[in-house]
Design a protein around this motif. Sequence first.
Motif, mmCIF file in Angstrom:
data_model
loop_
_atom_site.group_PDB
_atom_site.id
_atom_site.type_symbol
_atom_site.label_atom_id
_atom_site.label_comp_id
_atom_site.label_asym_id
_atom_site.label_seq_id
_atom_site.Cartn_x
_atom_site.Cartn_y
_atom_site.Cartn_z
ATOM 1 N N ASP A 221 1.218 -1.305 0.461
ATOM 2 C CA ASP A 221 -0.330 0.148 0.370
ATOM 3 C C ASP A 221 0.672 1.139 -0.131
ATOM 4 O O ASP A 221 2.215 1.724 0.577
ATOM 5 C CB ASP A 221 -1.231 0.582 0.820
ATOM 6 N N ARG A 222 0.024 2.573 -0.029
ATOM 7 C CA ARG A 222 1.195 3.758 -0.036
ATOM 8 C C ARG A 222 0.202 4.697 0.259
ATOM 9 O O ARG A 222 -1.499 4.697 0.207
ATOM 10 C CB ARG A 222 1.006 4.381 -2.047
ATOM 11 N N GLY A 223 0.509 5.427 0.495
ATOM 12 C CA GLY A 223 -0.337 6.502 1.754
ATOM 13 C C GLY A 223 0.654 7.914 1.811
ATOM 14 O O GLY A 223 1.506 7.899 1.394
ATOM 15 N N MET A 224 -0.152 8.512 1.957
ATOM 16 C CA MET A 224 0.216 10.201 1.878
ATOM 17 C C MET A 224 -0.034 11.491 2.898
ATOM 18 O O MET A 224 -0.889 10.989 3.421
ATOM 19 C CB MET A 224 -0.022 11.376 0.358
ATOM 20 N N SER A 225 0.547 11.693 3.318
ATOM 21 C CA SER A 225 0.541 13.056 4.144
ATOM 22 C C SER A 225 1.420 14.672 3.652
ATOM 23 O O SER A 225 1.665 14.361 2.508
ATOM 24 C CB SER A 225 0.749 12.841 5.163
ATOM 25 N N ILE A 226 0.736 15.844 3.420
ATOM 26 C CA ILE A 226 1.208 16.746 3.491
ATOM 27 C C ILE A 226 2.118 17.277 5.182
ATOM 28 O O ILE A 226 1.689 17.482 5.562
ATOM 29 C CB ILE A 226 0.180 17.501 2.921
ATOM 30 N N TRP A 227 3.552 18.105 4.232
ATOM 31 C CA TRP A 227 3.918 18.449 5.143
ATOM 32 C C TRP A 227 4.451 20.239 5.470
ATOM 33 O O TRP A 227 5.056 20.511 4.031
ATOM 34 C CB TRP A 227 4.938 18.097 5.052
ATOM 35 N N ILE A 228 4.311 21.258 6.585
ATOM 36 C CA ILE A 228 4.778 22.342 5.401
ATOM 37 C C ILE A 228 5.998 22.929 6.693
ATOM 38 O O ILE A 228 6.588 22.361 7.967
ATOM 39 C CB ILE A 228 3.898 24.077 6.587
ATOM 40 N N GLY A 229 7.340 22.470 5.929
ATOM 41 C CA GLY A 229 8.379 22.828 6.843
ATOM 42 C C GLY A 229 9.772 21.711 6.330
ATOM 43 O O GLY A 229 8.778 20.986 5.604
ATOM 44 N N GLN A 230 10.934 21.713 6.745
ATOM 45 C CA GLN A 230 11.816 20.741 5.820
ATOM 46 C C GLN A 230 11.867 19.435 7.322
ATOM 47 O O GLN A 230 12.376 18.092 6.862
ATOM 48 C CB GLN A 230 13.602 20.789 6.659
ATOM 49 N N ASN A 231 11.709 19.772 8.584
ATOM 50 C CA ASN A 231 11.816 18.649 9.404
ATOM 51 C C ASN A 231 10.439 17.662 10.019
ATOM 52 O O ASN A 231 9.633 18.065 10.382
ATOM 53 C CB ASN A 231 12.138 19.190 10.914
ATOM 54 N N PHE A 232 10.221 16.795 8.944
ATOM 55 C CA PHE A 232 8.916 15.763 8.883
ATOM 56 C C PHE A 232 8.663 15.211 9.724
ATOM 57 O O PHE A 232 10.494 14.296 10.009
ATOM 58 C CB PHE A 232 8.796 15.332 7.712
ATOM 59 N N VAL B 65 9.275 8.782 13.976
ATOM 60 C CA VAL B 65 10.233 9.051 13.036
ATOM 61 C C VAL B 65 10.828 10.563 13.167
ATOM 62 O O VAL B 65 9.228 11.731 12.936
ATOM 63 C CB VAL B 65 10.258 8.040 11.421
ATOM 64 N N SER B 66 11.387 10.760 12.104
ATOM 65 C CA SER B 66 11.723 12.632 11.992
ATOM 66 C C SER B 66 12.930 11.934 11.016
ATOM 67 O O SER B 66 13.913 11.654 10.795
ATOM 68 C CB SER B 66 12.486 12.792 12.926
ATOM 69 N N TYR C 54 14.081 2.420 4.956
ATOM 70 C CA TYR C 54 14.302 2.840 5.965
ATOM 71 C C TYR C 54 13.997 2.942 7.452
ATOM 72 O O TYR C 54 14.809 2.979 7.889
ATOM 73 C CB TYR C 54 12.953 4.404 5.751
ATOM 74 N N LEU C 55 12.970 2.276 7.729
ATOM 75 C CA LEU C 55 13.121 1.235 9.365
ATOM 76 C C LEU C 55 14.295 0.293 9.497
ATOM 77 O O LEU C 55 14.868 -0.076 10.723
ATOM 78 C CB LEU C 55 12.030 0.969 9.416
ATOM 79 N N ALA C 56 14.929 -0.505 8.285
ATOM 80 C CA ALA C 56 16.183 -1.049 8.470
ATOM 81 C C ALA C 56 17.238 -0.327 8.807
ATOM 82 O O ALA C 56 18.448 -0.930 8.957
ATOM 83 C CB ALA C 56 15.785 -2.392 7.502
ATOM 84 N N GLY C 57 17.577 0.916 8.688
ATOM 85 C CA GLY C 57 18.567 1.870 8.576
ATOM 86 C C GLY C 57 19.118 1.602 7.614
ATOM 87 O O GLY C 57 20.141 2.104 7.858
ATOM 88 N N LEU C 58 18.821 1.167 6.392
ATOM 89 C CA LEU C 58 19.633 1.498 4.877
ATOM 90 C C LEU C 58 20.395 3.011 4.975
ATOM 91 O O LEU C 58 19.220 4.156 5.324
ATOM 92 C CB LEU C 58 18.603 1.291 4.131
ATOM 93 N N PRO C 59 20.925 3.060 3.859
ATOM 94 C CA PRO C 59 21.417 4.861 3.374
ATOM 95 C C PRO C 59 20.405 5.329 2.644
ATOM 96 O O PRO C 59 19.179 4.296 2.144
ATOM 97 C CB PRO C 59 22.416 4.803 2.603
ATOM 98 N N GLU C 60 19.797 6.562 2.744
ATOM 99 C CA GLU C 60 19.279 7.283 2.092
ATOM 100 C C GLU C 60 18.536 7.060 0.766
ATOM 101 O O GLU C 60 17.319 6.694 0.467
ATOM 102 C CB GLU C 60 19.455 8.795 1.805
ATOM 103 N N ASP C 61 19.898 6.703 0.005
ATOM 104 C CA ASP C 61 19.698 6.067 -1.982
ATOM 105 C C ASP C 61 18.267 5.010 -1.925
ATOM 106 O O ASP C 61 17.970 4.494 -2.641
ATOM 107 C CB ASP C 61 20.609 5.904 -2.473
ATOM 108 N N ALA C 62 17.892 3.988 -0.591
ATOM 109 C CA ALA C 62 17.519 3.219 -0.722
ATOM 110 C C ALA C 62 16.244 3.503 -0.502
ATOM 111 O O ALA C 62 15.394 2.392 -0.932
ATOM 112 C CB ALA C 62 17.961 1.654 0.630
ATOM 113 N N TRP C 63 15.987 3.615 0.032
ATOM 114 C CA TRP C 63 14.973 4.295 0.857
ATOM 115 C C TRP C 63 14.047 5.646 0.785
ATOM 116 O O TRP C 63 12.469 5.988 0.477
ATOM 117 C CB TRP C 63 14.148 4.399 2.524
#
Lengths: 376, 167
Positions: free
Chosen positions: B70-81, B100-101, B118-127
């Motif tokens: 599944d895919r979900g979405m949310s909107i966010w204002i600012g850079q610290n999600f 999660v931040s 992301y939760l497996a702690g992989l580098p950014e290019d993976a998630w």
Amino acid sequence: MNQKNNLSAGNSLLEQARNNAVPIMFIIICAIFIPMAGFTPGYLVNEIVTRMGRNLFLVLCLLFPIMAGMGLNFAMTLGAMGAEIAIILVADWQIWGIPGVVLAMILSIPFSALLGFICGTLQNMAKGREMITSYIINYFINGWYQLIVLYVMGSIIPIVHASIMLPRGYGIRNTVSLLNMRQCLDDLLAIRIKGVKIPLLTFILIALLCLFIVWFRRTKLGQDMRAVGQDLQVAKDAGINVDRTRIISVVMSTVFAGFGMVIYLQNMGNLPTYTGHSQIGMFCIAALLVGGASVEKASIGNAFLGVILFHLMFIVAPGAGAFITGDPMVGEYFRVFLSYGVITVALIMYEAKKRMAKSKAGQELARAQKEEGGAQ
Amino acid sequence: MKSKRRIVFILLTVLVLVAIAGCMMVIGRGHTVYFDNKTLEGYEGQDYKAFDRVVVTVKGKEVAKLDKRDRGMSIWIGQNFKMTLAITEKKGDEPVVKEVSIKLPYSVDGIVINLPAYLAGLPEDAWYSEFVPAATEEPVEDEPGIGDEFGMEGDLGLEGDLGVGDI
């Protein structure tokens, strides 16, 4: 003696009624229409409060040029155009929420100020015909606005997002969504009293503008504006820079109109790119006149009363039209002709009053000369 | 002296307004964040399996309930999600709650986060990947501003909507 007192009281009542003919007429229309429309009081109050938050700021910005004797500023639309350009840019840069509103207001300042300056300068060249001049400047600048939004944006001014750009690759779409900005100002600090949502922050901004107007009237510049409004020649003789004062009043009006338009658009949640500004001036002026203002005199109270009465009529007219004729469109036509009609009546009344005052003054002068001649 | 003070005042006002505008541009930048609960296959020879269920809460509001793929979405204002995830790894497990931040890049509108990676702690290019909206054939929109300015093309402009709209 008693009869004389009664007569003078009756005369003053008649004079009051004559001076407030437009608001009285609207109160009567609303009183007839409300039961016909069949809306609940809660719904009506909710609608009126929403519309006050949406429109009052725009109506209040008309007070500055009236203060300076320039009449009803049809060119407040220029400020609305400045705000629309600012809001298109903000939407493209994806600045959302309150920061988007603040940024749009700040960005609108240079556009509105420049357009206000141009308008004020042109109006100074057409002293005595300010209203018709501002009305036509409106169309002139609207042409430029369309040129910028339709051809320059996207081709020269970079616009990144396809969602606001026309499919051909330049120019802005008919409607720009402001969903991520929608009612952010109204919802922040909003309170609900018996189901009526009161957009407190918007009303605080309106109150701040009212306070500014009250304070401004007492400043040197405010006094100068009032002096210019009363008599150009006397103000000039008193050493006031008349042209500069008049330009400042128009610039202030357009800049505040820009802020007002941002408040208006965040409430609506979308921007009709090519038509959003076109009727704003007309409806704000109509609302102010409905509140009992005239071409040469207007107050904050007139703005409040006008917005309430004018929009009450707007809300109930389609329902009343449907009740009377079975077709809500009749009510729709009715509210349109009433708003234009009110401006026409106010302009005619202003001119008639001016002529009456002139002839009265002439008669008094003639009488005084006659008495002087008789005494000699 | 008076005009000098006036120029300084104007410059200061402009400076303050520019500073506020700059701040607004930074703190008001909006992003759409998409969360994928999809298996990441073959990353450095390893698979990272999708969770049985992930419940995503943003600013105290539940924005997505994601089953596998599944895919979900949310909107966010600012850079610290910031979001809270309630993760059920396998059917019947108790959900584990994680805060999660994520720092969002300023220039990107839509950001896709693969939650298992992301939760497996992989580098950014993976998630992390950028969301690219699918190109669709758009219906031809009437070009604005073209036509009779007076609205008198045939019907004298009296038909239909009066163009008053909601004021």
